[in-house]
Design a protein around this motif. Sequence first.
Motif, PDB file in Angstrom:
ATOM      1  N   TRP A 181       0.836  -1.206   0.000  1.00 27.06           N
ATOM      2  CA  TRP A 181       0.000   0.000   0.000  1.00 27.06           C
ATOM      3  C   TRP A 181       0.872   1.259   0.000  1.00 27.06           C
ATOM      4  O   TRP A 181       0.625   2.200  -0.772  1.00 27.06           O
ATOM      5  CB  TRP A 181      -0.921  -0.031   1.208  1.00 27.06           C
ATOM      6  CG  TRP A 181      -1.390   1.282   1.751  1.00 27.06           C
ATOM      7  CD1 TRP A 181      -1.016   1.869   2.908  1.00 27.06           C
ATOM      8  CD2 TRP A 181      -2.354   2.171   1.164  1.00 27.06           C
ATOM      9  NE1 TRP A 181      -1.668   3.069   3.090  1.00 27.06           N
ATOM     10  CE2 TRP A 181      -2.494   3.275   2.039  1.00 27.06           C
ATOM     11  CE3 TRP A 181      -3.101   2.153  -0.002  1.00 27.06           C
ATOM     12  CZ2 TRP A 181      -3.348   4.332   1.775  1.00 27.06           C
ATOM     13  CZ3 TRP A 181      -3.951   3.217  -0.260  1.00 27.06           C
ATOM     14  CH2 TRP A 181      -4.077   4.281   0.613  1.00 27.06           C
ATOM     15  N   ILE A 206       1.039   4.242  -2.833  1.00 30.56           N
ATOM     16  CA  ILE A 206       0.716   5.663  -2.627  1.00 30.56           C
ATOM     17  C   ILE A 206       1.933   6.556  -2.801  1.00 30.56           C
ATOM     18  O   ILE A 206       1.785   7.770  -2.972  1.00 30.56           O
ATOM     19  CB  ILE A 206       0.072   5.924  -1.245  1.00 30.56           C
ATOM     20  CG1 ILE A 206       1.032   5.561  -0.107  1.00 30.56           C
ATOM     21  CG2 ILE A 206      -1.247   5.200  -1.115  1.00 30.56           C
ATOM     22  CD1 ILE A 206       0.566   6.050   1.244  1.00 30.56           C
ATOM     23  N   GLY A 238      -5.467   5.721  -3.190  1.00 32.89           N
ATOM     24  CA  GLY A 238      -4.095   5.955  -3.654  1.00 32.89           C
ATOM     25  C   GLY A 238      -4.045   6.876  -4.859  1.00 32.89           C
ATOM     26  O   GLY A 238      -3.138   7.716  -4.977  1.00 32.89           O
TER      27      GLY A 238
END
Length: 518
Positions: free
Chosen positions: A82, A86, A147
């Motif tokens: 993750w 991002i 994101g």
Amino acid sequence: MVHENFGAVDSSPAIDQNLPATRGPIPYRVWITQGLVFMERAAFYGTSQPFQNYLQLEPHDAHRPGALGFGQARAVLIVYIWFIYIYCTPLVGGLVSDCWLGRRKTISYGFIFYILGLAILTGTAFSHEIYSKGGTAGFVVGTLFIGAGVGLVRPNMTVFIVDQCPEEEPKIVTLKDGTQAVTSRELTIEFIYNINYWMVNIGGLAGIVTTFTELHAGFGYAYLIGLCMIATAAVLFQVGYNHFITAPPAGNVLTSVFDALRRRRQSNYRKPTASGDVTPSSSEQTPEHPDENATILAEAKAALWACLVFLPFPAFMLSIDIMDSGLVAQAGSMETHGLPNDIMFNLNPISVIILLPFFQGWLYPFLAKRKINFTPQHKIAVGLLCAAMAMGYTTGIQHLVYSTGPCYDRPLKCLSGDIPNKVNIGIQTPTYIFLAAGEILAIVSGTELAYLKAPNNMKAIVQAIFQLFSAMGGVLGVALSFAAEDPNMVYVYGSITGLLVVTAVAFEIAIIFFKAFR
């Protein structure tokens, strides 16, 4: 923290170079944008802070809230993926902004993606809690949209906030103590980015609210808080849309660079004849404007030089990212005394909020008065050492946890299960303080250098590249995640400590070498 530090302004064009430097005035638009940064970061941290528990733990756990039950190692891996995502999406956001849409429009579209992603995540969290369905799919789709929103908003907001403070000629000002000083653009930008990081960390305190909410009301309500925050920010941004200053897009910057390189290569093939005469095409250099080509390539070179300072950030961001995964899991293996195990993360933004005024208001002026040139590059090196101390201390904590019963190096997995080792969760506090000091020194300085050194038509792109180097810390975290489970965590934290020490020393040596031979 936010007061003006000067009184009357002398508009005389003669500037005494021996006068001390001070920051210039801060327009109201900067403060409004700082408020938007606070709400966006509150939405982000308030939403992401429960991720480790949401992914790792089973629902209906007697001690800690959970939902999807993937286990510690797999949850750590997902959190690092993750973070990689991002940190990579801002590169797209920077390109879209600088090349086509401009910062103001790009931020507007980013808020739309943000709201959509949080709505999906929130709705499916409620669905999983009620029907035990939809949680995994909703997490994947929701975080993909979040994101994308982060990628469009974050790098552009970082530049947009300084856009609201147009560059002015240096002026002589009278300080409150009656002495005179000359305004400095660099000190103004440094002040804006210090305030910016202060606001970011105030926003980070939203995690206190969301972690207690996940514990007592459920993950759906926790994520709903983030949704409300980002929706409010989007509405306020649209209300003030026409009052903000924004730089127009510069066109496709990358295409311009490649075209300039191609034209220069073609011109280099046109050699003088054997008699020494130069062919007409060579004397013209290119069919277009040679000065324009030189300018484009010089700007690209400046952008590349600006990016070199980001080289140590993969190691640094590895230590920062671990707060959302490894340190949460570590806290879960200790006695929490009724507190959510992921609430300790909030000691980091609290420490930043306390320490940053000390750095900005006392330490930096103290060093400046004594002619100590504490450059942004040196601040980054010291920030790396602060992170190394944090990880070294964490290694010691983990050894203490493994040395303490009842489960020793298998916490939560002995006797009847879910029984923590008898170590108080408060022992983690110094880790977050050291990391906060490292962030103030390294991240703020990196952001400042990314703005000051980048050419005007590549500022969002360079900020995005800064985020991309941060993503490499997530890549390192993914590699470590395969070992990031008990009883291996002492070795995991110890290896991060060693990496940070080596990186800090190498970076400081590189600074000295560059100054000596440039």
